[in-house]
Design a protein around this motif. Structure first.
Motif, PDB file in Angstrom:
ATOM      1  N   PRO A  64     -11.799   1.349  -5.895  1.00 14.93           N
ATOM      2  CA  PRO A  64     -11.444   0.069  -5.274  1.00 14.93           C
ATOM      3  C   PRO A  64     -10.201  -0.538  -5.946  1.00 14.93           C
ATOM      4  O   PRO A  64     -10.004  -0.393  -7.151  1.00 14.93           O
ATOM      5  N   THR A  65      -9.359  -1.169  -5.143  1.00 18.50           N
ATOM      6  CA  THR A  65      -8.195  -1.893  -5.650  1.00 18.50           C
ATOM      7  C   THR A  65      -8.208  -3.285  -5.023  1.00 18.50           C
ATOM      8  O   THR A  65      -8.953  -3.520  -4.066  1.00 18.50           O
ATOM      9  N   VAL A  77      -7.414   6.688  -3.177  1.00 14.63           N
ATOM     10  CA  VAL A  77      -8.108   7.963  -3.047  1.00 14.63           C
ATOM     11  C   VAL A  77      -7.282   9.026  -3.756  1.00 14.63           C
ATOM     12  O   VAL A  77      -6.080   9.155  -3.509  1.00 14.63           O
ATOM     13  N   VAL A  78      -7.929   9.782  -4.627  1.00 14.22           N
ATOM     14  CA  VAL A  78      -7.259  10.877  -5.319  1.00 14.22           C
ATOM     15  C   VAL A  78      -7.993  12.157  -4.958  1.00 14.22           C
ATOM     16  O   VAL A  78      -9.205  12.281  -5.178  1.00 14.22           O
ATOM     17  N   GLU A  79      -7.256  13.097  -4.368  1.00 12.71           N
ATOM     18  CA  GLU A  79      -7.817  14.395  -4.010  1.00 12.71           C
ATOM     19  C   GLU A  79      -7.122  15.456  -4.853  1.00 12.71           C
ATOM     20  O   GLU A  79      -5.902  15.431  -4.984  1.00 12.71           O
TER      21      GLU A  79
END
Length: 52
Positions: A5-6, A12-14
């Motif tokens: 959350p920001t 999102v980091v993939e």
């Protein structure tokens, strides 16, 4: 994949160790960026998928 959350939404980091999956992740990120920059017009465009 991690989702953080920001104040303005989420980050999102993939990640992957498979080079083909990395190419797909990067191509998807390019399309998401284009959608954010240009809006719904991007939905109707054909976006290339990286070759295996």
């Amino acid at each position: 994949m991690t989702i953080e959350p920001t104040p303005k939404g989420v980050r999102v980091v993939e990640t992957s160790t498979d080079p083909q999956v990395v190419a797909l992740i990067q191509a998807h990120a390019d399309v998401v960026t284009a959608f954010l920059e240009h809006g719904h017009v991007e939905i109707r465009k054909i976006h290339p998928v990286p070759e295996p």
